[in-house]
Design an enzyme around this catalytic site. Structure first.
Site, PDB file in Angstrom:
ATOM      1  N   LEU A 217      26.706  70.768  42.603  1.00  0.00           N
ATOM      2  CA  LEU A 217      27.434  71.559  41.601  1.00  0.00           C
ATOM      3  C   LEU A 217      27.847  72.872  42.257  1.00  0.00           C
ATOM      4  CD1 LEU A 217      24.976  70.910  38.638  1.00  0.00           C
ATOM      5  CD2 LEU A 217      27.080  69.693  39.160  1.00  0.00           C
ATOM      6  N   HIS A 222      21.404  79.150  36.957  1.00  0.00           N
ATOM      7  CA  HIS A 222      20.042  78.604  36.937  1.00  0.00           C
ATOM      8  C   HIS A 222      19.418  78.965  35.588  1.00  0.00           C
ATOM      9  CE1 HIS A 222      15.975  77.782  38.846  1.00  0.00           C
ATOM     10  NE2 HIS A 222      15.667  78.378  37.704  1.00  0.00           N
ATOM     11  N   ARG A 305       3.240  75.008  36.719  1.00  0.00           N
ATOM     12  CA  ARG A 305       2.351  76.185  36.833  1.00  0.00           C
ATOM     13  C   ARG A 305       2.956  77.356  36.066  1.00  0.00           C
ATOM     14  NH1 ARG A 305       5.850  79.066  39.826  1.00  0.00           N
ATOM     15  NH2 ARG A 305       7.057  77.926  41.366  1.00  0.00           N
TER      16      ARG A 305
END
Ligand code: ADP
Length: 463
Positions: A217, A222, A305
Site C-alpha cells: 500500500l 497506521h 503485549r
C-alpha cells in the site's frame, strides 16, 4: 539451559507480588499500577540500571546481570530465579525484551508463576505473521490482499502470485519484527532478487526463511485498535490510535482517536478484533495494527503485549489499561461492557528520546537538569530525574509526554506548551524535532501518512 522446571506447579492466580521483568519508564509505570492495586513489587535491573528509582521503592530490588541485555533483561533463568528467591507470584514482562516470547511465557507458567499477558499459544500464533493473518481472515478481520500462505520455492508460482496481487508487492518474513525482513518490489523485474535477499535476511535475523507476499500500500496511515480480554471469554476494544508519525518504522508521536476516521467506520473493525480475540481465546491486552488507505482497513499484525503508546487510549477511555491487565491476570472478569466504552476528547503522546535530533545517534550521559511540564490534562511517564545517567545500552526512550483535551486542536496547543516547558539538560534529545512537528501545517490538519515524517525530515533544515 533452564534448571528443571516443576511441571506440576500451576499458576497461583491470587498473587500478591509482581516481578517486573523490564526497565525504564514501563517498569516505573507497572510498579505504580501494582502499588495502586495493593500489590508488592520486585524490580530487577542490570548493572547499568542500579540507579533506577523504581528499584528503591520496590519491596525487592535485584541486579540480575551485566548491562548486556542478553545476559540480564533477556536472561530467562535469571528472571525465574529472581522470582523464586523473592516469592513473586506473577511476572509482568512490559514491552520489548521477553514480552512476546512464547517460550518464556511457557517457562513462567510451568514454574508456577502467572504470566501477565496472553497464553503462550496466542503469542506463538500471532508471532507468525502468516498464522496471524489466517486467524484474522477466519474471524472476519480485513487483511492486506495476498495469500495467507508461505511463498513456494518455484519461481513460476511466485511470479503468478505477484501478478494476481498486482505490483507493487511487499515480501515479508513470516517471523519478522521490528520493521526488518521486508522488501518492496515495484515491478516484476526485481521480484526474484528481492525474494533471495529477503529469504537470506529472514534466515539470519529470525532463524526462519519462510516468506509471504502481499500488496504494497503506497500511502497508508497506521491505525491500531486496543483490545482487553478476560479468561471468561469476554473481549472489548477500547478505541483506536493513529501512529502514522514514524521514522524507520519507529513511532514518534501517537494520538487517539485517529483524526478524520468516523466512529461508524472504525466500529465494525473494532468489533471484528474483539470477535477474533474470543475465537482464539485471547487473554489480557493486545493491539491489532492496521494500514488504512482510501477508507479501508488492512490488518498487518497483532502485538500480544502492552504497547508504548497505551496512555493515549487510557486518556480517551478513562480506563487504566495496566490495572485492567493485572486484574485479568488475577482471574477477575472484565467489569465493563462494550456499550460502556467511551472515547472522550483527544490525546497525543510524544516519545522523548535521548538522541541527536538531526543525526538520530543515541546520546548517553548524565541529565544535568530536568524540567517537566505540569497542569491539567498533562501526564509524563518516565524513570529519569536530574542526575540520572542515560546508558548507551538500551532503547533511547527516556520519557513519554502525554496530553488530553476536549478537542484535537486544544490537545495540540497543550502539547506545544508542554513541549516548551520540558527541558532536559546534559544530553541531546529529540525535543527540537517534536516542537517543530507540532507547528507543521499538514500534521495540524491531520493529513499525514506513514511516510510523512521521513519526507518532512528530508526537506527540513537541521535544527
Ligand atoms: P514489524 O512486525 O516488523 O513491525 P509490520 O508488519 O508491523 O512489521 O510492518 C511494519 C511497517 O511496515 C508498517 O507499519 C508499514 O509502515 C510497513 N508495511 C508493512 N506491510 C505493508 C504493506 N502491505 N504495505 C505498505 N507498507 C507496509
Amino acid at each position: 539451559m533452564a534448571e528443571p522446571l516443576d511441571n506440576t506447579a500451576s499458576p497461583k492466580q491470587g498473587f500478591d507480588t509482581v516481578l517486573i521483568a523490564n526497565r525504564g519508564e514501563i517498569a516505573a509505570r507497572i510498579q505504580r499500577a501494582c502499588s495502586e492495586l495493593g500489590l508488592k513489587t520486585v524490580a530487577i535491573c542490570s548493572e547499568a540500571d542500579r540507579q533506577a528509582l523504581y528499584g528503591k521503592t520496590a519491596e525487592s530490588f535485584l541486579c540480575i546481570g551485566p548491562a548486556n541485555a542478553a545476559k540480564s533483561y533477556l536472561n530467562q533463568d535469571a528472571i525465574l530465579l529472581a522470582a523464586r528467591l523473592t516469592g513473586a507470584g506473577a511476572i509482568h514482562p512490559g514491552y520489548g525484551f521477553l514480552s512476546e516470547n512464547a517460550a518464556f511465557c511457557e517457562a513462567v507458567e510451568r514454574a508456577g508463576f502467572v504470566f501477565i499477558g496472553p497464553e503462550a499459544s496466542s503469542i506463538a500464533t500471532m508471532g507468525d505473521k502468516i498464522s496471524a493473518k489466517r486467524a484474522m481472515i477466519a474471524a472476519g478481520v480485513p487483511c492486506v490482499p495476498g495469500p495467507d500462505a508461505s511463498l513456494p520455492d518455484d519461481p513460476a508460482s511466485i511470479e503468478r502470485i505477484a501478478q494476481e496481487i498486482g505490483y507493487p508487492v511487499i515480501i515479508k518474513a513470516a517471523g519478522g519484527g521490528g520493521g526488518r525482513g521486508m522488501r518492496v518490489v515495484p515491478e516484476a523485474c526485481s521480484l526474484h532478487e528481492a525474494i533471495t535477499l529477503t529469504r537470506e535476511e529472514a534466515r539470519q535475523a529470525f532463524g526462519s526463511p519462510v516468506l509471504y507476499m502481499e500488496k504494497y500500500l503506497q500511502h497508508p496511515r497506521h491505525i491500531e485498535i486496543q483490545v482487553l480480554c478476560d479468561t471468561q471469554g469476554n473481549a472489548v476494544w477500547l478505541g483506536q490510535r493513529d501512529c502514522s508519525m514514524q521514522r524507520r518504522h519507529q513511532k514518534v508521536v501517537e494520538e487517539a482517536p485517529a483524526p478524520g476516521i468516523s466512529p461508524d467506520a472504525i466500529r465494525p473493525v473494532g468489533m471484528a478484533c474483539a470477535e477474533a480475540c474470543r475465537q482464539i481465546g485471547y487473554r489480557g491486552v493486545g493491539t491489532f495494527e492496521f494500514l488504512y488507505e482510501n477508507g479501508a482497513f488492512y490488518f498487518i499484525e497483532m502485538n500480544t503485549r502492552l504497547q508504548v503508546e497505551h496512555p493515549v487510549t487510557e486518556m480517551t477511555s478513562g480506563i487504566d489499561i495496566v490495572h485492567a491487565q493485572i486484574r485479568v491476570a488475577q482471574g477477575e472478569p472484565l467489569d465493563l461492557l462494550q456499550d460502556d466504552m467511551r472515547c472522550e476528547g483527544h490525546s497525543f503522546e510524544c516519545r522523548i528520546n535521548a538522541e541527536n535530533p538531526d543525526s538520530f545517534l543515541p546520546s548517553a550521559g548524565i541529565i544535568a537538569d530536568l524540567a517537566l511540564p505540569e497542569g491539567p490534562g498533562i501526564r509524563v511517564d518516565t524513570h529519569i530525574h536530574a542526575g540520572y545517567r542515560v546508558s548507551p545500552y538500551y532503547d533511547s526512550l527516556i520519557a513519554k509526554l502525554i496530553v488530553h483535551a476536549p478537542i484535537r486542536a486544544e490537545a495540540m496547543a497543550k502539547m506545544r506548551e508542554a513541549l516548551a516547558a520540558t527541558r532536559v539538560e546534559g544530553i541531546a534529545t529529540n525535543l527540537p524535532l517534536l516542537r517543530a512537528l507540532f507547528e507543521d501545517e499538514t500534521f495540524i490538519r491531520g493529513e499525514t501518512d506513514i511516510h510523512y515524517l521521513e519526507q518532512w525530515l528530508k526537506q527540513r533544515r537541521p535544527t
